[in-house]
Design a protein around this motif. Structure first.
Motif, PDB file in Angstrom:
ATOM      1  N   LEU B 131       0.830  -1.204   0.000  1.00 13.22           N
ATOM      2  CA  LEU B 131       0.000   0.000   0.000  1.00 13.22           C
ATOM      3  C   LEU B 131       0.869   1.261   0.000  1.00 13.22           C
ATOM      4  CD1 LEU B 131      -2.940  -0.876   2.387  1.00 13.22           C
ATOM      5  CD2 LEU B 131      -3.174   0.354   0.221  1.00 13.22           C
ATOM      6  N   ILE B 132       1.910   1.257   0.824  1.00  9.01           N
ATOM      7  CA  ILE B 132       2.789   2.431   0.870  1.00  9.01           C
ATOM      8  C   ILE B 132       3.489   2.605  -0.478  1.00  9.01           C
ATOM      9  CG2 ILE B 132       4.853   3.408   1.949  1.00  9.01           C
ATOM     10  CD1 ILE B 132       4.029   1.946   4.530  1.00  9.01           C
ATOM     11  N   LEU B 177      -0.702   3.256 -14.298  1.00 11.03           N
ATOM     12  CA  LEU B 177      -0.972   4.106 -13.135  1.00 11.03           C
ATOM     13  C   LEU B 177      -2.388   3.892 -12.607  1.00 11.03           C
ATOM     14  CD1 LEU B 177      -0.046   6.391 -11.233  1.00 11.03           C
ATOM     15  CD2 LEU B 177      -0.966   8.014 -12.907  1.00 11.03           C
ATOM     16  N   SER B 178      -3.354   3.766 -13.506  1.00 13.18           N
ATOM     17  CA  SER B 178      -4.736   3.581 -13.052  1.00 13.18           C
ATOM     18  C   SER B 178      -4.898   2.212 -12.404  1.00 13.18           C
ATOM     19  CB  SER B 178      -5.718   3.765 -14.205  1.00 13.18           C
ATOM     20  OG  SER B 178      -5.559   2.730 -15.145  1.00 13.18           O
ATOM     21  N   ARG B 179      -4.124   1.230 -12.880  1.00  9.47           N
ATOM     22  CA  ARG B 179      -4.187  -0.099 -12.250  1.00  9.47           C
ATOM     23  C   ARG B 179      -3.591  -0.045 -10.833  1.00  9.47           C
ATOM     24  NH1 ARG B 179      -1.277  -3.695 -15.952  1.00  9.47           N
ATOM     25  NH2 ARG B 179      -2.130  -2.237 -17.444  1.00  9.47           N
ATOM     26  N   ILE B 180      -2.497   0.697 -10.710  1.00 11.59           N
ATOM     27  CA  ILE B 180      -1.885   0.867  -9.391  1.00 11.59           C
ATOM     28  C   ILE B 180      -2.881   1.564  -8.450  1.00 11.59           C
ATOM     29  CG2 ILE B 180      -0.053   2.116  -8.155  1.00 11.59           C
ATOM     30  CD1 ILE B 180       1.007  -0.311  -9.569  1.00 11.59           C
ATOM     31  N   ILE B 187      -8.416  -2.852  -3.944  1.00  7.85           N
ATOM     32  CA  ILE B 187      -8.070  -4.259  -3.663  1.00  7.85           C
ATOM     33  C   ILE B 187      -7.259  -4.384  -2.373  1.00  7.85           C
ATOM     34  CG2 ILE B 187      -6.810  -6.261  -4.542  1.00  7.85           C
ATOM     35  CD1 ILE B 187      -7.587  -5.266  -7.383  1.00  7.85           C
ATOM     36  N   LEU B 188      -6.194  -3.608  -2.278  1.00 10.51           N
ATOM     37  CA  LEU B 188      -5.338  -3.716  -1.093  1.00 10.51           C
ATOM     38  C   LEU B 188      -6.063  -3.316   0.201  1.00 10.51           C
ATOM     39  CD1 LEU B 188      -1.963  -2.482  -2.620  1.00 10.51           C
ATOM     40  CD2 LEU B 188      -2.485  -4.785  -1.827  1.00 10.51           C
ATOM     41  N   LEU B 192      -6.549  -5.625   3.377  1.00 17.82           N
ATOM     42  CA  LEU B 192      -6.096  -5.117   4.676  1.00 17.82           C
ATOM     43  C   LEU B 192      -7.206  -5.227   5.722  1.00 17.82           C
ATOM     44  CD1 LEU B 192      -3.429  -3.542   5.677  1.00 17.82           C
ATOM     45  CD2 LEU B 192      -4.922  -1.577   5.728  1.00 17.82           C
ATOM     46  N   ILE B 193      -8.399  -4.831   5.344  1.00 18.92           N
ATOM     47  CA  ILE B 193      -9.519  -4.877   6.288  1.00 18.92           C
ATOM     48  C   ILE B 193      -9.793  -6.322   6.728  1.00 18.92           C
ATOM     49  CG2 ILE B 193     -12.025  -4.550   6.476  1.00 18.92           C
ATOM     50  CD1 ILE B 193     -11.611  -2.031   4.688  1.00 18.92           C
TER      51      ILE B 193
END
Lengths: 283, 347
Positions: B131-132, B177-180, B187-188, B192-193
């Motif tokens: 995520l970072i 970039l849009s996928r990132i 998704i991430l 995470l949740i």
């Protein structure tokens, strides 16, 4: 343990503080203050010498660089210092290059209590016509300066090392660099030529090329034919420390050390706190 | 779920929530700094979620406009503050994570029933770092662009294993970039949740860990309840947020110029800086090798140390302690090296 009422008081105080901080005067957020031409304290973009940059016969056309950024910034030279015994070239390749260089130099000179009338700038090529501008009002696009530490980028006339100029052809936005003249104590070129023609000769004199332009790719291309002079594209308001930092081509130590040091110190704290190493306590 | 349930009071009426269910005993150490790090991380993720959602209102994941949108965000006083909070929290999260790991290891809290949470924590660590990383790309300055270029290089190497998802070669209809961005905001966070939910559930099931020396006595001697713990965590969180806000206001977020294609000149943010000197040795594969080593070392800790004894100076826990204390030292040394070594082209 904190009581509930204390917690509410603490929370209320924090909330008020937060509001004060969020809606504080903008200049505090901007920080620094300083000269009116350099309130922006933005970061820098480093554009290195690179062999992979495209060269178009010494001419650079912004149309070939659709990703080129745009900088509507005026004047940063008043903030620039060059390390002792370092030689730098400052280049502006924007249509408002005059403002960029002239205002910055003028402010710097005024800041140094220099009589602006004693400033003598040579330069300015506009659509083929060479002009000489005095009084610090304008310098068309390029300042070549050999400067001592903490000295103005361009000093009074008897100390100006060399001043040059490039051409900005506004109509076509085809930035062809022309070096019409250089001071006699260095090397004089005549006629029109691309900056790539002159840079090899200047290469031995330059430690740094600082570029300000609308095209980010621009001047990294320019030096491809020269010795590996570091080229940097700056935004307004760079400080001496930053300039020296990029000249050393190294990230700031506070960036490198801040969080790793905090992590390391707190790790050591935990080691002591959780008795990983036996601590002999008096009493 | 015993914390949210219908409880009848003496009058026979029904309350949806009874605060008394939170008044169960927890170890006295639960309110100490070392033991609230996990809660602070939870709060940090909450801050990241809220500030990220606000930033998402103004951000454009389009290579032509992304940098400009970041500049627009930064030019607005309030949004600059929000972005500052987002960035500073992201800077501090790795510190909190490593301190959390170190505390758990030093107190042997990864043992027994808590083993599963150790492994969940490792996956959380990897998810957080991803995520970072994706966040550092989104700002679309030179450093972000180069980070993505490195990442894409790895994607190409591992294309048959799914790495192609992170390359421009997957499709021409959507920029990388849009996928990132999709991974960063959708998704991430979902992963995470889920992981945080599982992590917290295990804590609820096995209880908050105590100091080793209090392990057998805290139930009799505990003077604080879970409600007190929540209050303490709230206080820590408020203090944390104030600190982050002060940092954000006095060291505000800045927007950097748009990236230049074809150059490699920047250095990564501090948390990815240890990669930098290693890339001089292993090339871009350092991006894979380095975290793999760290992950492997963390993964084997509960497998090596299956002893019940919780003493950092005895038994195999010493190995675990050595491993985790090696991490901050290594980060410090590698970061210093990255500042000392001459920059090199890695792509």
């Amino acid at each position: 343990m904190m009581k509930g009422s204390q917690l509410y008081k603490f929370g209320s105080l924090t909330f008020v503080l937060m509001l004060l901080m969020i809606f504080q005067p903008v200049q505090i957020v901007n920080g620094h203050g300083g000269a009116s031409t350099s309130t922006y304290k933005g970061p820098m973009l480093l554009v290195p010498y690179t062999n992979s940059s495209p060269v178009i016969d010494g001419k650079i056309n912004l149309k070939d660089f659709p990703e080129a950024g745009h900088f509507n910034i005026t004047g940063f030279l008043d903030e620039v210092r060059i390390s002792h015994n370092k030689t730098a070239m400052f280049v502006s390749v924007t249509t408002d290059g005059a403002e960029f260089a002239g205002v910055g130099v003028k402010n710097r000179a005024l800041h140094k209590n220099t009589n602006p009338d004693s400033l003598f700038f040579v330069g300015g090529v506009n659509n083929g016509s060479v002009s000489t501008v005095k009084n610090g009002s304008y310098i068309q696009s390029v300042v070549l300066s050999h400067s001592d530490y903490d000295a103005p980028v361009v000093e009074t006339s008897n100390r100006v090392s060399f001043v040059g100029a490039v051409n900005v052809v506004n109509d076509t936005r085809n930035y062809e660099f022309m070096i019409p003249l250089l001071p006699e104590n260095y090397h004089r070129s005549s006629g029109v030529g691309s900056v790539t023609d002159i840079l090899p000769e200047l290469g031995a004199l330059l430690d740094l090329v600082v570029i300000r332009g609308e095209g980010d790719n621009l001047l990294s291309t320019v030096v491809t034919k020269t010795q590996p002079i570091p080229v940097y594209l700056l935004r307004v308001g760079e400080t001496a420390a930053q300039i020296e930092q990029i000249m050393a081509n190294s990230p700031s130590w506070e960036t490198i050390l801040l969080w790793p040091s905090i992590l390391f110190i707190l790790s050591v704290y935990f080691v002591v706190k959780y008795e990983v190493v036996p601590i002999r306590r008096s009493n | 779920m015993d914390s949210i349930e219908h409880v009848s009071d003496n009058n026979g009426s029904s309350k949806w929530f009874d605060i008394n269910v939170l008044r169960y005993a927890v170890p006295n150490s639960a309110n100490s700094f070392g033991y609230v790090l996990g809660s602070l991380l939870l709060f940090s993720f909450l801050v990241m979620g809220i500030t990220g959602a606000l930033l998402g209102l103004f951000y454009t994941p389009n290579p032509q406009l992304a940098n400009q949108s970041v500049t627009e965000i930064t030019n607005n006083v309030f949004m600059r503050y929000i972005r500052g909070v987002h960035i500073w929290t992201a800077e501090i999260i790795p510190v909190l994570i490593f301190l959390h790991i170190i505390r758990i290891t030093l107190t042997g809290s990864y043992k027994g029933k808590r083993q599963i949470n150790w492994f969940l924590g490792i996956i959380l660590l990897l998810t957080t770092f991803t995520l970072i990383f994706t966040g550092s790309v989104l700002k679309w300055d030179q450093a972000g662009f180069e980070a993505l270029a490195h990442f894409e290089e790895i994607g190409k190497i591992f294309a048959p294993l799914g790495g192609i998802l992170f390359t421009s070669e997957l499709t021409v209809t959507a920029p990388l970039l849009s996928r990132i961005y999709l991974f960063h905001v959708s998704i991430l966070p979902m992963v995470l949740i889920l992981l945080i939910g599982a992590h917290v559930t295990v804590i609820k099931l096995v209880g908050i860990s105590s100091l080793p020396k209090e392990e057998k006595i805290w139930r009799q001697e505990s003077q604080i309840s879970f409600l007190d713990h929540i209050k303490a965590v709230t206080l820590y969180s408020i203090s944390f947020f104030v600190a982050i806000s002060v940092l954000s206001l006095f060291f505000p977020a800045v927007s950097r110029p748009a990236p230049i294609v074809g150059t490699e000149v920047s250095r990564p943010d501090w948390i990815f800086l240890p990669w930098y000197p290693l890339e001089n040795i292993w090339g871009v594969m350092a991006i894979v090798i380095f975290p793999s080593i760290i992950t492997f070392l963390l993964f084997i800790i509960p497998l090596i140390d299956r002893e019940e004894n919780r003493n950092p100076r005895k038994g195999r826990q010493r190995i675990a302690v050595a491993i985790v204390l090696f991490i901050p030292l290594m980060i410090l040394v590698l970061n210093i090296l990255s500042g000392v070594l001459k920059p090199a082209q890695h792509l």
